[in-house]
Design an enzyme around this catalytic site. Structure first.
Site, PDB file in Angstrom:
ATOM      1  N   ASP A 137     -28.079   9.500   5.374  1.00  0.00           N
ATOM      2  CA  ASP A 137     -26.845   9.900   4.710  1.00  0.00           C
ATOM      3  C   ASP A 137     -26.998   9.775   3.190  1.00  0.00           C
ATOM      4  O   ASP A 137     -26.672  10.695   2.442  1.00  0.00           O
ATOM      5  CB  ASP A 137     -25.691   9.019   5.205  1.00  0.00           C
ATOM      6  CG  ASP A 137     -24.338   9.526   4.777  1.00  0.00           C
ATOM      7  OD1 ASP A 137     -23.892  10.544   5.327  1.00  0.00           O
ATOM      8  OD2 ASP A 137     -23.721   8.914   3.881  1.00  0.00           O
ATOM      9  N   SER A 172       0.015   4.016   1.066  1.00  0.00           N
ATOM     10  CA  SER A 172      -0.228   4.819   2.265  1.00  0.00           C
ATOM     11  C   SER A 172       0.747   4.497   3.399  1.00  0.00           C
ATOM     12  O   SER A 172       0.899   5.293   4.323  1.00  0.00           O
ATOM     13  CB  SER A 172      -1.651   4.581   2.785  1.00  0.00           C
ATOM     14  OG  SER A 172      -2.587   4.728   1.760  1.00  0.00           O
ATOM     15  N   SER A 230     -31.137  41.104  -0.120  1.00  0.00           N
ATOM     16  CA  SER A 230     -32.066  42.226  -0.349  1.00  0.00           C
ATOM     17  C   SER A 230     -33.512  41.755  -0.235  1.00  0.00           C
ATOM     18  O   SER A 230     -33.791  40.560  -0.348  1.00  0.00           O
ATOM     19  CB  SER A 230     -31.836  42.806  -1.741  1.00  0.00           C
ATOM     20  OG  SER A 230     -32.263  41.862  -2.718  1.00  0.00           O
ATOM     21  N   THR A 280     -17.320   0.247  -0.929  1.00  0.00           N
ATOM     22  CA  THR A 280     -17.469  -0.787  -1.961  1.00  0.00           C
ATOM     23  C   THR A 280     -16.409  -1.881  -1.832  1.00  0.00           C
ATOM     24  O   THR A 280     -16.592  -2.977  -2.329  1.00  0.00           O
ATOM     25  CB  THR A 280     -17.358  -0.157  -3.359  1.00  0.00           C
ATOM     26  OG1 THR A 280     -16.212   0.685  -3.381  1.00  0.00           O
ATOM     27  CG2 THR A 280     -18.596   0.658  -3.686  1.00  0.00           C
ATOM     28  N   GLU A 295     -27.124  13.028   0.594  1.00  0.00           N
ATOM     29  CA  GLU A 295     -26.138  13.242  -0.471  1.00  0.00           C
ATOM     30  C   GLU A 295     -26.788  13.167  -1.855  1.00  0.00           C
ATOM     31  O   GLU A 295     -26.374  13.851  -2.776  1.00  0.00           O
ATOM     32  CB  GLU A 295     -24.919  12.314  -0.330  1.00  0.00           C
ATOM     33  CG  GLU A 295     -25.166  10.850  -0.571  1.00  0.00           C
ATOM     34  CD  GLU A 295     -24.094   9.957   0.049  1.00  0.00           C
ATOM     35  OE1 GLU A 295     -23.324  10.422   0.910  1.00  0.00           O
ATOM     36  OE2 GLU A 295     -24.035   8.759  -0.319  1.00  0.00           O
ATOM     37  N   HIS A 341     -19.629   4.583   8.587  1.00  0.00           N
ATOM     38  CA  HIS A 341     -20.842   4.696   7.763  1.00  0.00           C
ATOM     39  C   HIS A 341     -21.528   3.334   7.835  1.00  0.00           C
ATOM     40  O   HIS A 341     -20.858   2.305   7.864  1.00  0.00           O
ATOM     41  CB  HIS A 341     -20.455   5.064   6.327  1.00  0.00           C
ATOM     42  CG  HIS A 341     -21.602   5.175   5.369  1.00  0.00           C
ATOM     43  ND1 HIS A 341     -22.824   5.727   5.715  1.00  0.00           N
ATOM     44  CD2 HIS A 341     -21.716   4.821   4.072  1.00  0.00           C
ATOM     45  CE1 HIS A 341     -23.619   5.695   4.659  1.00  0.00           C
ATOM     46  NE2 HIS A 341     -22.976   5.136   3.648  1.00  0.00           N
ATOM     47  N   SER A 363       0.824  -1.202   0.000  1.00  0.00           N
ATOM     48  CA  SER A 363       0.000   0.000   0.000  1.00  0.00           C
ATOM     49  C   SER A 363       0.861   1.256   0.000  1.00  0.00           C
ATOM     50  O   SER A 363       1.846   1.354   0.735  1.00  0.00           O
ATOM     51  CB  SER A 363      -0.903   0.013   1.242  1.00  0.00           C
ATOM     52  OG  SER A 363      -1.430   1.305   1.422  1.00  0.00           O
TER      53      SER A 363
HETATM   54  P1  NAD Z   1     -10.866   6.674   1.094  1.00  0.00           P
HETATM   55  O1  NAD Z   1     -11.268   6.294  -0.273  1.00  0.00           O
HETATM   56  O2  NAD Z   1     -10.357   8.036   1.344  1.00  0.00           O
HETATM   57  O3  NAD Z   1      -9.718   5.752   1.681  1.00  0.00           O
HETATM   58  C1  NAD Z   1      -9.721   4.432   1.668  1.00  0.00           C
HETATM   59  C2  NAD Z   1      -8.385   3.859   2.098  1.00  0.00           C
HETATM   60  O4  NAD Z   1      -8.607   2.460   2.180  1.00  0.00           O
HETATM   61  C3  NAD Z   1      -7.253   4.041   1.104  1.00  0.00           C
HETATM   62  O5  NAD Z   1      -6.504   5.191   1.352  1.00  0.00           O
HETATM   63  C4  NAD Z   1      -6.450   2.792   1.323  1.00  0.00           C
HETATM   64  O6  NAD Z   1      -5.629   2.963   2.462  1.00  0.00           O
HETATM   65  C5  NAD Z   1      -7.494   1.754   1.697  1.00  0.00           C
HETATM   66  N1  NAD Z   1      -7.982   0.899   0.591  1.00  0.00           N
HETATM   67  C6  NAD Z   1      -8.495   1.266  -0.602  1.00  0.00           C
HETATM   68  N2  NAD Z   1      -8.869   0.205  -1.328  1.00  0.00           N
HETATM   69  C7  NAD Z   1      -8.578  -0.875  -0.559  1.00  0.00           C
HETATM   70  C8  NAD Z   1      -8.707  -2.266  -0.758  1.00  0.00           C
HETATM   71  N3  NAD Z   1      -9.233  -2.785  -1.888  1.00  0.00           N
HETATM   72  N4  NAD Z   1      -8.303  -3.076   0.233  1.00  0.00           N
HETATM   73  C9  NAD Z   1      -7.778  -2.590   1.373  1.00  0.00           C
HETATM   74  N5  NAD Z   1      -7.620  -1.277   1.602  1.00  0.00           N
HETATM   75  C10 NAD Z   1      -8.011  -0.434   0.657  1.00  0.00           C
HETATM   76  O7  NAD Z   1     -12.122   6.312   2.046  1.00  0.00           O
HETATM   77  P2  NAD Z   1     -12.872   7.286   3.052  1.00  0.00           P
HETATM   78  O8  NAD Z   1     -13.558   8.346   2.267  1.00  0.00           O
HETATM   79  O9  NAD Z   1     -11.949   7.653   4.158  1.00  0.00           O
HETATM   80  O10 NAD Z   1     -14.024   6.323   3.588  1.00  0.00           O
HETATM   81  C11 NAD Z   1     -13.807   5.397   4.617  1.00  0.00           C
HETATM   82  C12 NAD Z   1     -15.092   5.207   5.389  1.00  0.00           C
HETATM   83  O11 NAD Z   1     -15.450   6.415   6.025  1.00  0.00           O
HETATM   84  C13 NAD Z   1     -16.278   4.820   4.526  1.00  0.00           C
HETATM   85  O12 NAD Z   1     -17.068   3.934   5.264  1.00  0.00           O
HETATM   86  C14 NAD Z   1     -16.999   6.135   4.324  1.00  0.00           C
HETATM   87  O13 NAD Z   1     -18.387   5.978   4.081  1.00  0.00           O
HETATM   88  C15 NAD Z   1     -16.776   6.761   5.677  1.00  0.00           C
HETATM   89  N6  NAD Z   1     -16.915   8.206   5.708  1.00  0.00           N
HETATM   90  C16 NAD Z   1     -16.133   8.967   4.907  1.00  0.00           C
HETATM   91  C17 NAD Z   1     -16.196  10.327   4.995  1.00  0.00           C
HETATM   92  C18 NAD Z   1     -15.223  11.184   4.216  1.00  0.00           C
HETATM   93  O14 NAD Z   1     -14.997  12.293   4.606  1.00  0.00           O
HETATM   94  N7  NAD Z   1     -14.587  10.743   3.151  1.00  0.00           N
HETATM   95  C19 NAD Z   1     -17.100  10.955   5.896  1.00  0.00           C
HETATM   96  C20 NAD Z   1     -17.875  10.152   6.731  1.00  0.00           C
HETATM   97  C21 NAD Z   1     -17.756   8.768   6.630  1.00  0.00           C
HETATM   98 MG    MG Z   2     -22.907  12.175   4.631  1.00  0.00          MG
END
Ligand code: NAD
Ligand code: MG
Length: 344
Positions: free
Chosen positions: A193, A55, A254, A86, A197, A110, A53
């Site tokens: 949610d 990251s 206004s 997903t 959205e 979520h 990864s």
């Molecule tokens: P993101 O897309 O920013 O990050 C996902 C991370 O998961 C990647 O950086 C990587 O480290 C890892 N990843 C990606 N694909 C992968 C795979 N196939 N296998 C293993 N690891 C993998 O995701 P996010 O937006 O931070 O969302 C994470 C959760 O938080 C979700 O459940 C989302 O609904 C929830 N959420 C997100 C936000 C937001 O601000 N983005 C707000 C509220 C809740």
């Molecule tokens: Mg939301």
């Protein structure tokens, strides 16, 4: 209307999380914020990532320890799953489920996968949610500023009898109880949610802006004027709503704008729109939307990518990019969903 109970720092025991090992799975928008905020709050954290990864380096540079996801699951008492919704079912099946032990807590930000049954943990673990009501980068920034982003908590399964107290303690270490934490259910969080959205925040607003822009341009007005009027000014109006509600916005504009609001707004968002909103809500509640989105992903996301490609070429995007470039104080960003952010 019953008033919801809101939890603040004074209502929670921050010590509980100090006795737990936390694995944050994923290091994206939410993942980096949860891992770093907890680390700074004195919680023992590991970041669980796939082998190779990209990251991992970023996490280690911030002083975090990284483990493969399965190792992180074995090591942890509490795990927060912050991979894309997903991808989460596959990550769960391959790395999490085979390594679970009784009494651990699985957390989400979520409710989608629990609400629609695409992840089904055993009865012997806690299932909880701490869902910040803001983007991950704000969750980190506000924490560093000494504040917090409000969050929702929900308990789907309480195997240990401690799930709620521990979730509140998690929310405290994240900074959320500085701002206020509301209790909900996985169903309520997921359905509201998705509805918000689709109908307002992303879908409704995008369609309103582009349809209004097209209407002005088709009528022969300059696209730049149409852009300022229908997109740029939206932020100024939303800022007023954010500070003081619709009343403050209407106080600030206004009398002509206020009168136009009352007489024309309900013509744009009319009974037909309301009926469509109800249909969209029903499809969220009965799982039609979720099934469609899960299938779309399982079959390669062709329709999704087509829609994305079509939308990112809309003329409002060219016009806007040119105008924003001349307003450096906006800190303009060149970004498309397909290519991410350039120049960051
Ligand atoms: P993101 O897309 O920013 O990050 C996902 C991370 O998961 C990647 O950086 C990587 O480290 C890892 N990843 C990606 N694909 C992968 C795979 N196939 N296998 C293993 N690891 C993998 O995701 P996010 O937006 O931070 O969302 C994470 C959760 O938080 C979700 O459940 C989302 O609904 C929830 N959420 C997100 C936000 C937001 O601000 N983005 C707000 C509220 C809740
Ligand atoms: Mg939301």
């Amino acid at each position: 209307m019953a008033q919801a109970k809101v939890y603040y720092d004074r209502d929670v025991n921050p010590e509980l999380m100090h006795k737990k090992r936390l694995a944050v799975i994923g290091f994206g928008s939410q993942g980096h914020a949860h891992a770093l905020n907890h680390q700074d709050s004195g919680v023992e954290v590991r970041v669980g990532l796939r082998p190779g990864s990209k990251s991992a380096k970023r996490a280690e540079e911030k002083g975090l320890k990284v483990l493969p996801i399965d190792e992180a699951v074995k090591w942890a008492d509490v795990m927060m799953v912050l991979v894309p919704d997903t991808r989460a079912p596959a990550v769960y099946d391959e790395f999490i489920a085979p390594n679970l032990r009784d009494g651990q807590m699985i957390m989400f930000a979520h409710g989608f996968n629990i609400r629609y049954g695409t992840i089904k943990p055993p009865k012997t673990v806690d299932i909880a949610m701490v869902a910040p009501k803001g983007p991950g980068h704000r969750v980190r920034e506000t924490y560093e500023e000494g504040g917090g982003v409000p969050a929702l908590i929900a308990i789907e399964q309480d195997a240990t009898g401690q799930a709620k107290e521990l979730s509140l303690s998690y929310a405290a270490a994240l900074g959320a109880t500085r701002a206020g934490v509301l209790e909900t259910t996985f169903a309520e969080e997921t359905e509201t949610d998705l509805f918000g959205e689709q109908v307002v925040l992303c879908g409704g607003v995008s369609s309103l802006v582009t349809t209004a822009f097209e209407t002005l341009v088709e009528a022969g007005y300059q696209p730049e004027i149409a852009y300022f009027e229908c997109m740029h000014e939206l932020k100024l109006i939303v800022d007023l709503m954010y500070r003081g509600g619709l009343n403050y916005m209407r106080y600030s504009v206004s009398n002509t704008a206020e009168y136009g609001d009352y007489v024309s707004g309900p013509r744009v968002i009319n009974d037909q729109t309301r009926a469509e909103m109800k249909k969209i809500l029903a499809e969220i509640q009965d799982g039609t939307f979720a099934d469609g989105w899960v299938k779309e992903n399982e079959t390669g996301g062709k329709k999704f990518l087509e829609l994305r490609a079509k939308n990112e070429k809309h003329i409002i995007e060219d016009v806007g990019a040119r105008l924003r470039e001349l307003m450096p104080f906006l800190n303009p960003i060149i970004a498309t969903p397909s290519e991410g952010i350039k120049g960051e």
